[in-house]
Design an enzyme around this catalytic site. Structure first.
Site, mmCIF file in Angstrom:
data_model
loop_
_atom_site.group_PDB
_atom_site.id
_atom_site.type_symbol
_atom_site.label_atom_id
_atom_site.label_comp_id
_atom_site.label_asym_id
_atom_site.label_seq_id
_atom_site.Cartn_x
_atom_site.Cartn_y
_atom_site.Cartn_z
ATOM 1 N N HIS A 1 0.827 -1.208 0.000
ATOM 2 C CA HIS A 1 0.000 0.000 0.000
ATOM 3 C C HIS A 1 0.863 1.260 0.000
ATOM 4 C CE1 HIS A 1 0.785 0.985 4.259
ATOM 5 N NE2 HIS A 1 0.691 -0.313 4.500
ATOM 6 N N CYS B 1 3.365 -4.928 6.536
ATOM 7 C CA CYS B 1 2.930 -4.511 5.203
ATOM 8 C C CYS B 1 4.090 -3.889 4.428
ATOM 9 C CB CYS B 1 1.788 -3.501 5.303
ATOM 10 S SG CYS B 1 0.216 -4.226 5.822
#
Length: 205
Positions: free
Chosen positions: A165, A181
């Protein structure tokens, strides 16, 4: 003047700066070796300035890349802090990334199961509890937008809680600061989002 002199000394000495970031809203401490005084010196740099440095160091680039992965797949090199989108003919688009901090790193192969523009963020319960112990209260949900830590785009990986992301903390690219992440500059994750298809293989090394 001291900052610029220090940077010149760093270039002459051919040495890399060592950095530590306390938070996006705080200044960053950089250390460099000054060959004139023959000592280590310290100066502070704002997150905005750090973001400009990141954009230069981790500029999106098409490179030669040898891999057995099919074109359209993604390879994440957490050690070198680069993500590669595999192209035909032994080429790839290389992006700078931020990765999981110590204790939150991982490796494996997943597939892109979902893509989202300006995704909302639902922190895992474990993260909410962990951050509360550190004196930070996280919301149970945050809608998408420029202030959302998920950034402009997100690629969801299999049935895991991990994502590729964007981020509004530009300074974090090149660093191990996330909870697992893979972070990218917003403009880079938008570019990757437009290239990647659902079902694409993602290999995290």
């Amino acid at each position: 003047m001291r900052i610029f002199a220090g940077m010149a000394g760093l270039a002459l000495a051919g040495m890399l700066a060592v950095a530590s970031m306390a938070g996006a809203a705080q200044a960053q401490t950089e250390r460099y070796y000054d060959p004139v005084t023959r000592s280590w010196q310290t100066y502070r740099i704002t997150p905005e300035a750090a973001g400009k440095i990141v954009r230069e160091k981790y500029k999106r680039t098409e490179v030669r890349y040898r891999t057995d992965r099919k074109p359209g797949s993604i390879v994440v090199d957490t050690g070198d802090r680069y993500l590669y989108y595999v192209l035909p003919g032994g080429r790839a688009v290389r992006y700078g990334i931020g990765v999981g901090r110590e204790g939150f790193s991982w490796a494996g192969t997943e597939k892109v199961t979902r893509k989202a523009k300006w995704p909302g963020w639902t922190p895992p319960k474990e993260m909410i509890v962990r951050e509360r112990k550190n004196g930070r209260n996280l919301p149970s949900y945050m809608p998408g937008g420029p202030k959302n830590p998920m950034g402009a785009r997100a690629l969801y990986l299999g049935h895991t809680e991990y994502r590729i992301h964007g981020t509004n903390e530009d300074w974090s690219i090149g660093r191990a600061v996330s909870s697992g992440c893979i972070r990218m500059l917003n403009e880079d994750v938008e570019d990757l989002y437009n290239r990647v298809t659902i079902g694409a293989q993602v290999t995290v090394l």
